[in-house]
Design a protein around this motif. Structure first.
Motif, PDB file in Angstrom:
ATOM      1  N   TRP A 233      12.179  47.780  74.908  1.00  0.00           N
ATOM      2  CA  TRP A 233      12.203  47.859  73.450  1.00  0.00           C
ATOM      3  C   TRP A 233      13.540  48.395  72.957  1.00  0.00           C
ATOM      4  O   TRP A 233      14.128  47.849  72.018  1.00  0.00           O
ATOM      5  N   ARG A 234      14.043  49.437  73.587  1.00  0.00           N
ATOM      6  CA  ARG A 234      15.314  50.003  73.157  1.00  0.00           C
ATOM      7  C   ARG A 234      16.445  48.986  73.283  1.00  0.00           C
ATOM      8  O   ARG A 234      17.309  48.881  72.391  1.00  0.00           O
ATOM      9  N   GLU A 235      16.440  48.239  74.367  1.00  0.00           N
ATOM     10  CA  GLU A 235      17.477  47.218  74.557  1.00  0.00           C
ATOM     11  C   GLU A 235      17.421  46.169  73.454  1.00  0.00           C
ATOM     12  O   GLU A 235      18.455  45.701  72.964  1.00  0.00           O
ATOM     13  N   ALA A 236      16.196  45.788  73.057  1.00  0.00           N
ATOM     14  CA  ALA A 236      16.042  44.772  72.019  1.00  0.00           C
ATOM     15  C   ALA A 236      16.422  45.299  70.640  1.00  0.00           C
ATOM     16  O   ALA A 236      17.037  44.583  69.831  1.00  0.00           O
ATOM     17  N   ALA A 237      16.056  46.546  70.346  1.00  0.00           N
ATOM     18  CA  ALA A 237      16.181  47.064  68.985  1.00  0.00           C
ATOM     19  C   ALA A 237      17.496  47.785  68.708  1.00  0.00           C
ATOM     20  O   ALA A 237      17.865  47.946  67.542  1.00  0.00           O
ATOM     21  N   GLN A 238      18.202  48.234  69.738  1.00  0.00           N
ATOM     22  CA  GLN A 238      19.459  48.952  69.497  1.00  0.00           C
ATOM     23  C   GLN A 238      20.444  48.137  68.650  1.00  0.00           C
ATOM     24  O   GLN A 238      21.075  48.694  67.730  1.00  0.00           O
ATOM     25  N   PRO A 239      20.600  46.836  68.899  1.00  0.00           N
ATOM     26  CA  PRO A 239      21.524  46.077  68.050  1.00  0.00           C
ATOM     27  C   PRO A 239      21.103  46.048  66.580  1.00  0.00           C
ATOM     28  O   PRO A 239      21.958  45.977  65.694  1.00  0.00           O
ATOM     29  N   TRP A 240      19.798  46.102  66.288  1.00  0.00           N
ATOM     30  CA  TRP A 240      19.343  46.138  64.898  1.00  0.00           C
ATOM     31  C   TRP A 240      19.723  47.465  64.257  1.00  0.00           C
ATOM     32  O   TRP A 240      20.164  47.500  63.107  1.00  0.00           O
ATOM     33  N   VAL A 241      19.555  48.550  65.004  1.00  0.00           N
ATOM     34  CA  VAL A 241      19.973  49.863  64.517  1.00  0.00           C
ATOM     35  C   VAL A 241      21.472  49.851  64.235  1.00  0.00           C
ATOM     36  O   VAL A 241      21.939  50.356  63.208  1.00  0.00           O
ATOM     37  N   ASP A 242      22.236  49.254  65.129  1.00  0.00           N
ATOM     38  CA  ASP A 242      23.684  49.187  64.951  1.00  0.00           C
ATOM     39  C   ASP A 242      24.057  48.379  63.710  1.00  0.00           C
ATOM     40  O   ASP A 242      25.016  48.723  63.002  1.00  0.00           O
ATOM     41  N   THR A 243      23.321  47.306  63.435  1.00  0.00           N
ATOM     42  CA  THR A 243      23.587  46.501  62.243  1.00  0.00           C
ATOM     43  C   THR A 243      23.372  47.321  60.983  1.00  0.00           C
ATOM     44  O   THR A 243      24.179  47.276  60.046  1.00  0.00           O
ATOM     45  N   ILE A 244      22.282  48.083  60.946  1.00  0.00           N
ATOM     46  CA  ILE A 244      22.043  48.933  59.777  1.00  0.00           C
ATOM     47  C   ILE A 244      23.181  49.923  59.608  1.00  0.00           C
ATOM     48  O   ILE A 244      23.737  50.082  58.507  1.00  0.00           O
ATOM     49  N   ARG A 245      23.546  50.595  60.695  1.00  0.00           N
ATOM     50  CA  ARG A 245      24.569  51.633  60.593  1.00  0.00           C
ATOM     51  C   ARG A 245      25.924  51.052  60.217  1.00  0.00           C
ATOM     52  O   ARG A 245      26.726  51.705  59.530  1.00  0.00           O
ATOM     53  N   GLU A 246      26.195  49.840  60.636  1.00  0.00           N
ATOM     54  CA  GLU A 246      27.459  49.187  60.279  1.00  0.00           C
ATOM     55  C   GLU A 246      27.573  49.036  58.766  1.00  0.00           C
ATOM     56  O   GLU A 246      28.657  49.192  58.197  1.00  0.00           O
ATOM     57  N   HIS A 247      26.464  48.721  58.123  1.00  0.00           N
ATOM     58  CA  HIS A 247      26.490  48.461  56.686  1.00  0.00           C
ATOM     59  C   HIS A 247      26.115  49.678  55.851  1.00  0.00           C
ATOM     60  O   HIS A 247      26.403  49.699  54.645  1.00  0.00           O
ATOM     61  N   ALA A 248      25.459  50.663  56.460  1.00  0.00           N
ATOM     62  CA  ALA A 248      25.010  51.848  55.725  1.00  0.00           C
ATOM     63  C   ALA A 248      25.283  53.084  56.573  1.00  0.00           C
ATOM     64  O   ALA A 248      24.458  53.467  57.402  1.00  0.00           O
ATOM     65  N   LYS A 250      25.262  56.309  56.088  1.00  0.00           N
ATOM     66  CA  LYS A 250      24.667  57.628  55.865  1.00  0.00           C
ATOM     67  C   LYS A 250      23.143  57.643  55.811  1.00  0.00           C
ATOM     68  O   LYS A 250      22.535  58.687  56.032  1.00  0.00           O
ATOM     69  N   ASN A 251      22.494  56.547  55.487  1.00  0.00           N
ATOM     70  CA  ASN A 251      21.034  56.571  55.309  1.00  0.00           C
ATOM     71  C   ASN A 251      20.322  56.840  56.625  1.00  0.00           C
ATOM     72  O   ASN A 251      20.634  56.212  57.646  1.00  0.00           O
ATOM     73  N   PRO A 252      19.347  57.747  56.649  1.00  0.00           N
ATOM     74  CA  PRO A 252      18.546  57.950  57.865  1.00  0.00           C
ATOM     75  C   PRO A 252      17.824  56.661  58.271  1.00  0.00           C
ATOM     76  O   PRO A 252      17.376  55.884  57.417  1.00  0.00           O
ATOM     77  N   ILE A 253      17.694  56.454  59.581  1.00  0.00           N
ATOM     78  CA  ILE A 253      17.044  55.267  60.138  1.00  0.00           C
ATOM     79  C   ILE A 253      15.838  55.711  60.951  1.00  0.00           C
ATOM     80  O   ILE A 253      15.942  56.593  61.804  1.00  0.00           O
ATOM     81  N   ILE A 254      14.678  55.095  60.691  1.00  0.00           N
ATOM     82  CA  ILE A 254      13.434  55.405  61.393  1.00  0.00           C
ATOM     83  C   ILE A 254      13.109  54.242  62.326  1.00  0.00           C
ATOM     84  O   ILE A 254      13.120  53.084  61.909  1.00  0.00           O
ATOM     85  N   ILE A 255      12.799  54.554  63.593  1.00  0.00           N
ATOM     86  CA  ILE A 255      12.622  53.540  64.627  1.00  0.00           C
ATOM     87  C   ILE A 255      11.191  53.576  65.147  1.00  0.00           C
ATOM     88  O   ILE A 255      10.694  54.631  65.534  1.00  0.00           O
ATOM     89  N   GLY A 256      10.517  52.431  65.161  1.00  0.00           N
ATOM     90  CA  GLY A 256       9.162  52.318  65.685  1.00  0.00           C
ATOM     91  C   GLY A 256       9.153  52.136  67.188  1.00  0.00           C
ATOM     92  O   GLY A 256      10.116  52.468  67.889  1.00  0.00           O
ATOM     93  N   SER A 257       8.053  51.552  67.702  1.00  0.00           N
ATOM     94  CA  SER A 257       7.904  51.404  69.145  1.00  0.00           C
ATOM     95  C   SER A 257       6.891  50.312  69.444  1.00  0.00           C
ATOM     96  O   SER A 257       6.169  49.853  68.542  1.00  0.00           O
ATOM     97  N   PRO A 258       6.784  49.869  70.701  1.00  0.00           N
ATOM     98  CA  PRO A 258       5.853  48.792  71.052  1.00  0.00           C
ATOM     99  C   PRO A 258       4.387  49.153  70.792  1.00  0.00           C
ATOM    100  O   PRO A 258       4.040  50.307  70.546  1.00  0.00           O
ATOM    101  N   ARG A 259       3.591  48.116  70.883  1.00  0.00           N
ATOM    102  CA  ARG A 259       2.138  48.204  70.714  1.00  0.00           C
ATOM    103  C   ARG A 259       1.789  48.847  69.373  1.00  0.00           C
ATOM    104  O   ARG A 259       1.089  49.832  69.281  1.00  0.00           O
ATOM    105  N   TRP A 260       2.323  48.219  68.301  1.00  0.00           N
ATOM    106  CA  TRP A 260       2.038  48.649  66.933  1.00  0.00           C
ATOM    107  C   TRP A 260       2.538  50.076  66.650  1.00  0.00           C
ATOM    108  O   TRP A 260       1.890  50.851  65.980  1.00  0.00           O
ATOM    109  N   THR A 261       3.722  50.420  67.188  1.00  0.00           N
ATOM    110  CA  THR A 261       4.355  51.728  66.964  1.00  0.00           C
ATOM    111  C   THR A 261       3.435  52.869  67.382  1.00  0.00           C
ATOM    112  O   THR A 261       3.279  53.884  66.702  1.00  0.00           O
TER     113      THR A 261
END
Length: 477
Positions: A233-248, A250-261
Motif C-alpha cells: 500500500w505504501r508503495e502504491a500511495a506514496q506517489p499520490w502523497v508526493d503529488t499533493i505535497r508538490e502542489h500544496a 503546507k496543508n496536512p495530509i491524512i493517509i488511509g490503509s487497506p481493507r477499508w482503512t
C-alpha cells in the motif's frame, strides 16, 4: 483511565441516551445562524516526542472533532430529493446557536457524484480534470469557503469505497488519483483550514481477498502477511502523497490503509515520507477491531491519527449494528483516554449509514437513544467545544517589511502592496492578485520601472528580479 473517570463517562452516556441530551429535533430546518467558530491557522505535525500531535503556530496541541457530511454534489442535486443544499447543511453543522460545535467537517468527494451519477460507482478513468474543476466550482468551493468563514477546518476527501474488486495498485486508478489531487491540491493550497485525505477506503490487495470470511484476520495485525500488505500500500500511495505535497506545501495530509482503512495499526511501523502527515482509521461495530486502544491507540502513540469515520445504528449490515451502551461508550472512552486522536463521526446526514438523522421533506430529526449515535456525539461535541483548540496565529507574515521608495508606474499603473510585506504583487492596482499581475511582471521584468526597485518585486527572495520572480508570483495566484 481511572475508575472515577470511567464512572463519569458511563453516567454521561446514560444521561445522553436516556434524556436526549441536547437533541436537535427538527429545529435544523430554516436555521441560518452563523457559528462563532474557532481560529483556523495553519497546523503542523509535532516533532520528536510530540510526533503524534497536531499543533498550531504557537506550538499548542490541537484536536479536531467534527462530522462528515454527504458529497456536496449529491446534496445539491434536486433529483436526489434531499430538499436542501450543501451550503445549507454545512451551516446547520456549524450552527452553535443550535448546539453544534463541529470544529472540522469532512467532505467526501465521490467520483460518482462528481460525474452526476449518484451513489453508483464509476470505473477509474471516466472522471476527467475538467469534471473535477467543474465540481469544485459548482459544489465544493462554496462549502470549503463557508467552513472558513464560519471558523471551522475541513477535510477534502477522495472518496472511493464501493468496488471491492478495484485494486489500489491499478494503473488507471493511480492516474485518476494523481489527476484528482493535481486539481484539488492546487485549488486549496492557500487555504489554511483545509486538510487532505488521500484515499477514503482503499480495499485490496490484502491477504485472503475474495476468500470466504473476508481474508486475513485483522485481529492479528502484526502478521508477516499484514506487514507486506502495508508495504504494498505504501508503495502504491506514496506517489499520490508526493503529488499533493508538490502542489500544496503546507496543508496536512491524512493517509488511509487497506481493507477499508482498517489497518492503521501499521502506520507508525512503516511511515510514509513527507511533512505534516497523519493517518486515518475507520471503524464501526466491527468486533475484530476491538479493543480500539490496540488497533488505533497503538499507532497514535507515535503518529497523528484521525478517526475520519466511525459510528453505529441498528440497521443495515452487521458491522454497522451497535448500541450506545456498548459501541457508543467504547468510542467515548477511547477518545477520553486518547485526547490527541482527532475524530469525525459518520454521518451528518439522513441517508448515508450510519446516519445521524431521520428526514422528512427536508426536515431533519436527530436520532438517539440506545440504537443511534446522533444525540450522543452532538452532546460529546458540545462537551469538548473548548478543548484543545488552536489559538490565532500571532506570527508576523514577515519580519520588518523592506523599505521601498515611491515606485514608477508599470504599464501605466503604480503597483500596490496588498499585505504589507513590502512586495508589490498587485501590479495593475485593481485591489487583488490575479493573472494579469503575473503577465504585467513578465512583460516588464527587464524594464527600469521594475529593475530599479528590486525589493518591491523580488518574489523569489534571491535578491534580483528575473523570470524566477514571475514564476514565484504565478504560484501565489
Amino acid at each position: 483511565m481511572t475508575e472515577h473517570t470511567s464512572s463519569t463517562r458511563r453516567q454521561f452516556l446514560r444521561t445522553t441516551a436516556g434524556a436526549g441530551l441536547l437533541a436537535a429535533g427538527g429545529g435544523l430546518v430554516g436555521s441560518a445562524s452563523a457559528a462563532e467558530g474557532i481560529p483556523t491557522p495553519w497546523l503542523h505535525r509535532g516533532e520528536g516526542s510530540d510526533s503524534n500531535l497536531i499543533k498550531d503556530p504557537e506550538g499548542n496541541p490541537v484536536t479536531l472533532r467534527g462530522v462528515n457530511i454527504a458529497d456536496p454534489a449529491r446534496l445539491d442535486d434536486n433529483d436526489m430529493r434531499y430538499h436542501v443544499t450543501a451550503t445549507k447543511v454545512t451551516r446547520w453543522a456549524l450552527d452553535e446557536s443550535e448546539g453544534w460545535y463541529n470544529r472540522i467537517v469532512r467532505i467526501p468527494c465521490q467520483p460518482g457524484d462528481i460525474l452526476g451519477q449518484g451513489h453508483g460507482g464509476v470505473a477509474p478513468g471516466e472522471m476527467t480534470a475538467s469534471d473535477v474543476e467543474t465540481y469544485v466550482e459548482d459544489h465544493l468551493r462554496p462549502v470549503v469557503d463557508l467552513c472558513g468563514e464560519q471558523g471551522a477546518y475541513c477535510i477534502v476527501d477522495y472518496h472511493r469505497h464501493q468496488d471491492s474488486q478495484l485494486l489500489y495498485t491499478d494503473e488507471t486508478l493511480s492516474d485518476e488519483v494523481h489527476m484528482f489531487w493535481e486539481v484539488m491540491a492546487e485549488e486549496f493550497a492557500a487555504d489554511s483550514h483545509v486538510l487532505f485525505e488521500v484515499y477514503n477506503e482503499p480495499i485490496a490487495p490484502y491477504p485472503g481477498h475474495n476468500t470466504w470470511g473476508g481474508g486475513v484476520d485483522v485481529a492479528n495485525p502484526d502478521s508477516e502477511e499484514a506487514e507486506q500488505t502495508w508495504l504494498t500500500w505504501r508503495e502504491a500511495a506514496q506517489p499520490w502523497v508526493d503529488t499533493i505535497r508538490e502542489h500544496a506545501p503546507k496543508n496536512p495530509i491524512i493517509i488511509g490503509s487497506p481493507r477499508w482503512t482498517q489497518w492503521t495499526w501499521w502506520a507508525d511501523e512503516h511511515e510514509f515520507s513527507g511533512d505534516n502527515l497523519a493517518y486515518a482509521g475507520h471503524v464501526y461495530a466491527h468486533a475484530g477491531l476491538r479493543p480500539l486502544s490496540e488497533y488505533f491507540g497503538k499507532p497514535a502513540e507515535n503518529v497523528p491519527v484521525f478517526m475520519t469515520e466511525f459510528g453505529y445504528d441498528d440497521e443495515g449490515q452487521d458491522f454497522l449494528k451497535g448500541t450506545t451502551s456498548n459501541e457508543g461508550e467504547g468510542f467515548v472512552d477511547f477518545f477520553e483516554t486518547h485526547p490527541h486522536v482527532h475524530w469525525q463521526v459518520w454521518c451528518f446526514d439522513p441517508r448515508w449509514e450510519p446516519a445521524m438523522f431521520d428526514e422528512d421533506q427536508g426536515e431533519w430529526t436527530l436520532r438517539g437513544g440506545e440504537d443511534f449515535h446522533g444525540e450522543l456525539f452532538k452532546a460529546y461535541l458540545a462537551e469538548k467545544r473548548a478543548d484543545r483548540l488552536p489559538l490565532p496565529d500571532s506570527t508576523p507574515t514577515t519580519s520588518t517589511p523592506p523599505d521601498t521608495p515611491d515606485l514608477d508606474p508599470v504599464g501605466g499603473t503604480v503597483p500596490q502592496d496588498l499585505d504589507g510585506d513590502g512586495l508589490h504583487e498587485d501590479l495593475n492596482a485593481n485591489g487583488k492578485l490575479d493573472f494579469p499581475d503575473v503577465n504585467a511582471l513578465f512583460q516588464h521584468t527587464d524594464q527600469s520601472a521594475v529593475e530599479d526597485y528590486p525589493a518591491a518585486y523580488d518574489f523569489s527572495g534571491d535578491g534580483v528580479v528575473d523570470s524566477q520572480d514571475v514564476l514565484a508570483l504565478f504560484e501565489r495566484v
